[in-house]
Design an enzyme around this catalytic site. Structure first.
Site, PDB file in Angstrom:
ATOM      1  CE1 TYR A 107      -4.182  -1.806   0.463  1.00 44.05           C
ATOM      2  CE2 TYR A 107      -2.748  -3.316   1.655  1.00 44.05           C
ATOM      3  CZ  TYR A 107      -3.950  -3.047   1.033  1.00 44.05           C
ATOM      4  OH  TYR A 107      -4.908  -4.021   0.954  1.00 44.05           O
ATOM      5  CG  ASN A 130     -10.628  -1.857  -8.018  1.00 35.53           C
ATOM      6  OD1 ASN A 130     -11.081  -1.281  -8.997  1.00 35.53           O
ATOM      7  ND2 ASN A 130      -9.904  -2.962  -8.109  1.00 35.53           N
ATOM      8  CB  CYS A 138      -7.507  -3.977  -5.652  1.00 30.94           C
ATOM      9  SG  CYS A 138      -8.963  -4.997  -5.858  1.00 30.94           S
ATOM     10  CG  HIS A 139      -5.741  -9.679  -7.182  1.00 29.59           C
ATOM     11  ND1 HIS A 139      -6.379  -9.033  -8.233  1.00 29.59           N
ATOM     12  CD2 HIS A 139      -4.783 -10.455  -7.743  1.00 29.59           C
ATOM     13  CE1 HIS A 139      -5.826  -9.428  -9.377  1.00 29.59           C
ATOM     14  NE2 HIS A 139      -4.858 -10.295  -9.106  1.00 29.59           N
ATOM     15  CD  GLU A 165      -2.632 -12.110 -10.981  1.00 30.88           C
ATOM     16  OE1 GLU A 165      -1.639 -11.465 -10.584  1.00 30.88           O
ATOM     17  OE2 GLU A 165      -3.724 -11.562 -11.245  1.00 30.88           O
TER      18      GLU A 165
END
Length: 168
Positions: A107, A130, A138-139, A165
């Site tokens: 962040y 979001n 945002c993850h 991912e």
């Protein structure tokens, strides 16, 4: 957030639960899990957006999400309509779009990237709001110590998206 009255939506199954997508005349304006925090009133209240399963953009979103979850796609090629947040929120959401697939940042790093290094809490709040999850990634934002923190769709989903991912 106040979306245009002409917004339409569709629902798609995913390995992580039902996903709701919303489109305006300008592009994809929303992507949420059906049970996440901060759903627009237009999806939960008496004046629900019309469903349009044949909407060309929403069909394209569904195909790209299927490919993403199947490990065949790691970028999205979609017009986005991020106009329904504050200027600050939009700056945060645009910064999220620059986080590469498979990477994570903190962040604090997002705060620094938008030129507001002391605004970490406000950045966290903007990330939590979001409107286009997964596609505006945002993850991929973690706590300063690398721990999972905050995800409107639930930490289990955040963990699953990061694992997906990492495998790709």
């Amino acid at each position: 957030m106040k979306f245009p009255s002409a917004t339409v939506h569709a629902r798609f199954p995913s390995p992580l639960g039902t996903i709701i997508t919303a489109a305006t005349s300008k592009g994809l304006a929303g992507l949420w899990f059906d049970d996440q925090r901060h759903l627009p009133l237009e999806l939960t209240g008496p004046m629900v957006w019309p469903m349009d399963l044949q909407h060309p953009l929403l069909k394209k979103v569904g195909r790209q999400l299927n490919d993403y979850f199947a490990g065949r796609q790691n970028t999205f090629d979609l017009p986005l309509d991020l106009a329904y947040g504050t200027v600050f929120q939009q700056s945060v959401w645009h910064a999220l779009l620059k986080i590469p697939f498979g990477d994570t940042i903190s962040y604090g790093e997002v705060s620094a990237r938008i030129g507001r290094p002391a605004a970490v809490r406000a950045v966290g709040s903007a990330i939590g709001r979001n409107p286009i999850g997964i596609i505006v990634p945002c993850h991929r934002v973690l706590a300063a110590d690398g721990a999972l923190a905050g995800y409107a769709g639930g930490l289990e989903r955040k963990s699953a998206l990061l694992a997906l991912e990492k495998k790709a």
